[in-house]
Design a protein around this motif. Structure first.
Motif, short mmCIF file in Angstrom:
data_model
loop_
_atom_site.label_atom_id
_atom_site.label_comp_id
_atom_site.label_asym_id
_atom_site.label_seq_id
_atom_site.Cartn_x
_atom_site.Cartn_y
_atom_site.Cartn_z
N ARG A 1 0.83 -1.20 0.00
CA ARG A 1 0.00 0.00 0.00
C ARG A 1 0.86 1.26 0.00
NH1 ARG A 1 -4.75 1.38 4.44
NH2 ARG A 1 -5.62 3.19 3.34
N VAL A 2 1.99 1.22 0.69
CA VAL A 2 2.94 2.33 0.65
C VAL A 2 3.44 2.53 -0.78
CG1 VAL A 2 5.20 3.15 1.42
CG2 VAL A 2 3.65 2.08 3.06
N ALA A 3 3.74 1.42 -1.46
CA ALA A 3 4.21 1.51 -2.85
C ALA A 3 3.13 2.12 -3.74
CB ALA A 3 4.59 0.12 -3.35
N ARG A 4 1.88 1.73 -3.55
CA ARG A 4 0.79 2.28 -4.36
C ARG A 4 0.58 3.76 -4.07
NH1 ARG A 4 -1.65 -2.68 -3.07
NH2 ARG A 4 -3.05 -1.70 -1.55
N ALA A 5 0.96 4.19 -2.87
CA ALA A 5 0.84 5.62 -2.53
C ALA A 5 1.87 6.46 -3.26
CB ALA A 5 0.99 5.81 -1.02
N GLY A 6 2.91 5.82 -3.81
CA GLY A 6 3.89 6.55 -4.61
C GLY A 6 5.31 6.51 -4.09
N ILE A 7 5.62 5.57 -3.17
CA ILE A 7 6.97 5.45 -2.64
C ILE A 7 7.58 4.13 -3.09
CG2 ILE A 7 8.38 5.34 -0.56
CD1 ILE A 7 6.24 6.92 0.90
N GLY A 8 8.67 4.20 -3.82
CA GLY A 8 9.41 3.00 -4.22
C GLY A 8 10.72 2.93 -3.48
N ARG A 9 11.27 1.71 -3.33
CA ARG A 9 12.54 1.61 -2.61
C ARG A 9 13.38 0.46 -3.14
NH1 ARG A 9 12.93 -0.84 3.31
NH2 ARG A 9 15.07 -0.78 2.60
N SER A 10 14.68 0.60 -2.95
CA SER A 10 15.61 -0.50 -3.17
C SER A 10 16.14 -0.92 -1.80
CB SER A 10 16.77 -0.07 -4.08
OG SER A 10 17.62 0.86 -3.39
N PHE A 11 16.92 -2.01 -1.79
CA PHE A 11 17.39 -2.57 -0.53
C PHE A 11 18.91 -2.58 -0.46
CE2 PHE A 11 13.12 -4.02 -1.09
CZ PHE A 11 12.58 -4.04 0.19
#
Length: 242
Positions: free
Chosen positions: A73-83
Protein backbone atom coordinates in the motif's frame (compact mmCIF):
# COMPACT_ATOMS: atom_id res chain seq x y z
CA UNK A 1 7.49 18.49 2.43
CA UNK A 2 6.31 15.27 0.80
CA UNK A 3 7.52 12.77 3.44
CA UNK A 4 7.88 13.36 7.14
CA UNK A 5 8.03 11.41 10.37
CA UNK A 6 7.12 12.59 13.87
CA UNK A 7 8.64 10.94 16.95
CA UNK A 8 9.14 7.69 15.01
CA UNK A 9 10.44 4.97 17.33
CA UNK A 10 11.39 1.31 16.86
CA UNK A 11 13.13 -0.98 19.34
CA UNK A 12 14.36 -4.55 19.10
CA UNK A 13 14.55 -6.07 22.55
CA UNK A 14 16.51 -3.61 24.64
CA UNK A 15 18.02 -1.78 21.66
CA UNK A 16 16.32 1.33 20.29
CA UNK A 17 17.15 1.44 16.59
CA UNK A 18 15.05 4.52 15.79
CA UNK A 19 14.58 6.92 18.68
CA UNK A 20 11.79 9.52 18.46
CA UNK A 21 12.95 10.59 15.01
CA UNK A 22 11.25 13.65 13.57
CA UNK A 23 12.45 14.11 10.00
CA UNK A 24 11.25 16.11 7.00
CA UNK A 25 12.55 15.47 3.52
CA UNK A 26 12.44 18.12 0.80
CA UNK A 27 10.00 17.49 -2.04
CA UNK A 28 11.47 17.53 -5.54
CA UNK A 29 15.07 17.24 -4.31
CA UNK A 30 17.74 14.57 -3.83
CA UNK A 31 17.84 13.99 -0.08
CA UNK A 32 20.68 12.13 1.62
CA UNK A 33 20.39 10.16 4.85
CA UNK A 34 23.79 9.46 6.39
CA UNK A 35 25.21 8.31 9.69
CA UNK A 36 27.54 5.76 11.28
CA UNK A 37 26.90 2.03 10.98
CA UNK A 38 24.13 1.08 13.38
CA UNK A 39 22.63 4.57 13.53
CA UNK A 40 19.20 3.31 12.45
CA UNK A 41 19.03 4.38 8.81
CA UNK A 42 17.81 1.10 7.32
CA UNK A 43 15.39 0.50 10.20
CA UNK A 44 14.05 3.98 9.56
CA UNK A 45 13.59 3.11 5.86
CA UNK A 46 11.82 -0.12 6.84
CA UNK A 47 9.41 1.72 9.14
CA UNK A 48 8.62 4.36 6.52
CA UNK A 49 7.96 1.81 3.77
CA UNK A 50 5.83 -0.57 5.82
CA UNK A 51 8.36 -3.40 5.98
CA UNK A 52 8.16 -3.26 9.79
CA UNK A 53 5.79 -1.44 12.09
CA UNK A 54 7.11 1.31 14.38
CA UNK A 55 6.44 1.10 18.10
CA UNK A 56 5.22 4.69 18.17
CA UNK A 57 5.25 7.91 16.18
CA UNK A 58 3.88 8.58 12.73
CA UNK A 59 4.77 8.65 9.03
CA UNK A 60 2.99 11.05 6.68
CA UNK A 61 3.25 11.16 2.89
CA UNK A 62 1.81 14.11 1.00
CA UNK A 63 -0.29 15.01 4.01
CA UNK A 64 -1.74 11.52 4.58
CA UNK A 65 -0.90 9.23 7.50
CA UNK A 66 0.66 6.02 6.17
CA UNK A 67 2.06 4.75 9.47
CA UNK A 68 -0.01 1.56 9.50
CA UNK A 69 0.10 0.88 5.75
CA UNK A 70 1.51 -2.43 4.54
CA UNK A 71 4.45 -2.19 2.15
CA UNK A 72 2.36 -2.79 -0.98
CA UNK A 73 0.00 0.00 0.00
CA UNK A 74 2.94 2.33 0.65
CA UNK A 75 4.21 1.51 -2.85
CA UNK A 76 0.79 2.28 -4.36
CA UNK A 77 0.84 5.62 -2.53
CA UNK A 78 3.89 6.55 -4.61
CA UNK A 79 6.97 5.45 -2.64
CA UNK A 80 9.41 3.00 -4.22
CA UNK A 81 12.54 1.61 -2.61
CA UNK A 82 15.61 -0.50 -3.17
CA UNK A 83 17.39 -2.57 -0.53
CA UNK A 84 20.85 -2.60 1.00
CA UNK A 85 21.24 -6.22 -0.15
CA UNK A 86 20.08 -6.35 -3.75
CA UNK A 87 16.80 -8.22 -4.27
CA UNK A 88 16.25 -9.89 -7.64
CA UNK A 89 14.86 -13.24 -8.79
CA UNK A 90 18.10 -14.98 -9.79
CA UNK A 91 16.63 -17.68 -12.05
CA UNK A 92 14.35 -15.30 -13.94
CA UNK A 93 15.47 -13.26 -16.91
CA UNK A 94 16.03 -9.54 -16.64
CA UNK A 95 12.74 -8.92 -18.48
CA UNK A 96 10.83 -11.32 -16.23
CA UNK A 97 12.19 -9.56 -13.15
CA UNK A 98 10.71 -6.27 -14.35
CA UNK A 99 7.35 -7.79 -15.25
CA UNK A 100 7.15 -9.39 -11.81
CA UNK A 101 7.86 -5.96 -10.29
CA UNK A 102 4.47 -4.74 -11.53
CA UNK A 103 2.64 -8.07 -11.29
CA UNK A 104 3.62 -9.02 -7.77
CA UNK A 105 0.65 -11.25 -6.77
CA UNK A 106 2.10 -14.39 -8.34
CA UNK A 107 4.44 -15.80 -10.93
CA UNK A 108 1.39 -17.42 -12.51
CA UNK A 109 0.07 -13.93 -13.26
CA UNK A 110 3.36 -13.18 -15.00
CA UNK A 111 3.05 -16.24 -17.21
CA UNK A 112 -0.61 -15.57 -18.00
CA UNK A 113 0.13 -11.98 -19.03
CA UNK A 114 3.44 -12.57 -20.75
CA UNK A 115 2.12 -11.28 -24.09
CA UNK A 116 1.40 -7.81 -22.72
CA UNK A 117 3.58 -5.85 -25.11
CA UNK A 118 2.83 -2.51 -23.48
CA UNK A 119 4.46 -3.54 -20.22
CA UNK A 120 7.35 -5.11 -22.08
CA UNK A 121 7.98 -1.83 -23.86
CA UNK A 122 7.88 -0.01 -20.53
CA UNK A 123 10.39 -2.52 -19.19
CA UNK A 124 12.66 -2.02 -22.21
CA UNK A 125 12.45 1.73 -21.70
CA UNK A 126 13.75 1.45 -18.13
CA UNK A 127 16.37 -1.10 -19.10
CA UNK A 128 17.67 1.40 -21.64
CA UNK A 129 17.62 4.18 -19.04
CA UNK A 130 19.69 2.18 -16.55
CA UNK A 131 21.97 0.88 -19.32
CA UNK A 132 21.35 -2.88 -19.30
CA UNK A 133 18.89 -3.29 -22.20
CA UNK A 134 21.39 -5.62 -23.89
CA UNK A 135 20.84 -8.08 -21.02
CA UNK A 136 17.07 -8.38 -21.44
CA UNK A 137 17.16 -12.16 -21.97
CA UNK A 138 19.93 -12.96 -19.47
CA UNK A 139 19.13 -14.67 -16.19
CA UNK A 140 19.59 -12.28 -13.28
CA UNK A 141 22.02 -14.66 -11.55
CA UNK A 142 24.46 -14.17 -14.46
CA UNK A 143 24.62 -10.40 -14.00
CA UNK A 144 27.38 -8.72 -12.02
CA UNK A 145 26.38 -7.31 -8.65
CA UNK A 146 26.42 -3.79 -10.07
CA UNK A 147 24.18 -4.85 -12.94
CA UNK A 148 21.80 -6.46 -10.44
CA UNK A 149 21.65 -3.14 -8.60
CA UNK A 150 20.68 -1.45 -11.88
CA UNK A 151 18.06 -4.15 -12.48
CA UNK A 152 16.61 -3.59 -9.01
CA UNK A 153 16.45 0.15 -9.69
CA UNK A 154 14.68 -0.48 -13.00
CA UNK A 155 12.18 -2.63 -11.12
CA UNK A 156 11.50 0.23 -8.72
CA UNK A 157 10.98 2.59 -11.64
CA UNK A 158 8.47 0.20 -13.23
CA UNK A 159 6.12 1.13 -10.37
CA UNK A 160 6.33 4.82 -11.40
CA UNK A 161 6.86 6.14 -7.85
CA UNK A 162 6.96 9.84 -7.06
CA UNK A 163 9.50 9.28 -4.28
CA UNK A 164 12.36 6.79 -4.56
CA UNK A 165 14.22 5.57 -1.47
CA UNK A 166 17.59 3.97 -2.24
CA UNK A 167 19.46 2.04 0.45
CA UNK A 168 23.20 2.18 -0.32
CA UNK A 169 22.97 2.23 -4.14
CA UNK A 170 26.77 2.54 -4.42
CA UNK A 171 27.55 -0.35 -2.05
CA UNK A 172 29.69 -2.99 -3.75
CA UNK A 173 29.55 -1.15 -7.08
CA UNK A 174 32.55 -0.14 -9.19
CA UNK A 175 33.26 3.58 -9.79
CA UNK A 176 31.94 3.56 -13.36
CA UNK A 177 28.58 2.20 -12.26
CA UNK A 178 28.47 4.61 -9.32
CA UNK A 179 28.81 7.42 -11.83
CA UNK A 180 26.02 5.94 -13.96
CA UNK A 181 23.70 5.64 -10.95
CA UNK A 182 24.45 9.21 -9.87
CA UNK A 183 23.78 10.54 -13.38
CA UNK A 184 20.51 8.63 -13.57
CA UNK A 185 19.39 9.92 -10.17
CA UNK A 186 20.05 13.50 -11.23
CA UNK A 187 18.23 13.02 -14.56
CA UNK A 188 15.20 11.46 -12.86
CA UNK A 189 15.19 14.21 -10.25
CA UNK A 190 15.10 16.81 -13.03
CA UNK A 191 12.12 14.89 -14.43
CA UNK A 192 10.25 15.29 -11.14
CA UNK A 193 11.27 12.34 -8.95
CA UNK A 194 12.14 12.96 -5.30
CA UNK A 195 14.97 10.85 -3.88
CA UNK A 196 15.95 9.81 -0.36
CA UNK A 197 19.31 8.04 -0.40
CA UNK A 198 21.08 6.16 2.39
CA UNK A 199 24.74 6.04 1.43
CA UNK A 200 28.20 5.69 2.98
CA UNK A 201 30.01 7.02 -0.10
CA UNK A 202 30.49 10.59 1.08
CA UNK A 203 31.83 11.82 -2.24
CA UNK A 204 28.62 10.66 -3.92
CA UNK A 205 26.41 12.13 -1.19
CA UNK A 206 28.08 15.53 -1.14
CA UNK A 207 28.14 15.90 -4.92
CA UNK A 208 24.66 14.51 -5.61
CA UNK A 209 22.39 15.51 -2.74
CA UNK A 210 20.63 18.85 -2.32
CA UNK A 211 19.63 18.22 1.30
CA UNK A 212 21.26 15.89 3.85
CA UNK A 213 19.91 14.49 7.11
CA UNK A 214 22.42 12.99 9.57
CA UNK A 215 21.44 10.20 11.97
CA UNK A 216 23.26 9.16 15.12
CA UNK A 217 21.95 6.59 17.62
CA UNK A 218 18.58 6.41 15.94
CA UNK A 219 17.74 10.09 15.67
CA UNK A 220 18.57 13.07 13.44
CA UNK A 221 21.30 15.34 14.77
CA UNK A 222 21.72 17.69 11.82
CA UNK A 223 20.23 18.57 8.45
CA UNK A 224 20.91 21.02 5.68
CA UNK A 225 22.86 21.55 2.48
CA UNK A 226 25.95 19.36 2.01
CA UNK A 227 28.32 22.30 2.54
CA UNK A 228 26.72 22.99 5.93
CA UNK A 229 26.74 19.33 6.95
CA UNK A 230 30.45 18.97 6.20
CA UNK A 231 31.22 21.75 8.70
CA UNK A 232 28.73 20.84 11.43
CA UNK A 233 30.68 19.93 14.61
CA UNK A 234 28.01 17.43 15.67
CA UNK A 235 28.46 15.58 12.39
CA UNK A 236 32.23 15.68 12.60
CA UNK A 237 32.09 14.19 16.09
CA UNK A 238 29.40 11.56 15.52
CA UNK A 239 30.04 10.51 11.95
CA UNK A 240 33.62 11.37 11.12
CA UNK A 241 35.03 10.86 14.60
CA UNK A 242 36.89 14.16 14.78
Amino acid sequence: MNLETVELTKSFGGVTAVDHATVRFVDGKVNGLIGPNGSGKTTFFNCVTGMIKPDSGSVAYRGKDITKHASDRVARAGIGRSFQLCRVFPRMTVMENLLVAVRHPSVRTLLRSADDEHERERARHWLRRVGIDHLEHAEARNLSYGQQKLLELAGVLMGDPDTIMLDEPAGGVNPALIGRIATLVRELNEEGKTFIIVEHNMEMVMSLCDHVVVFDRGRPIAEGEPSMIQQDPRVLEAYLGV
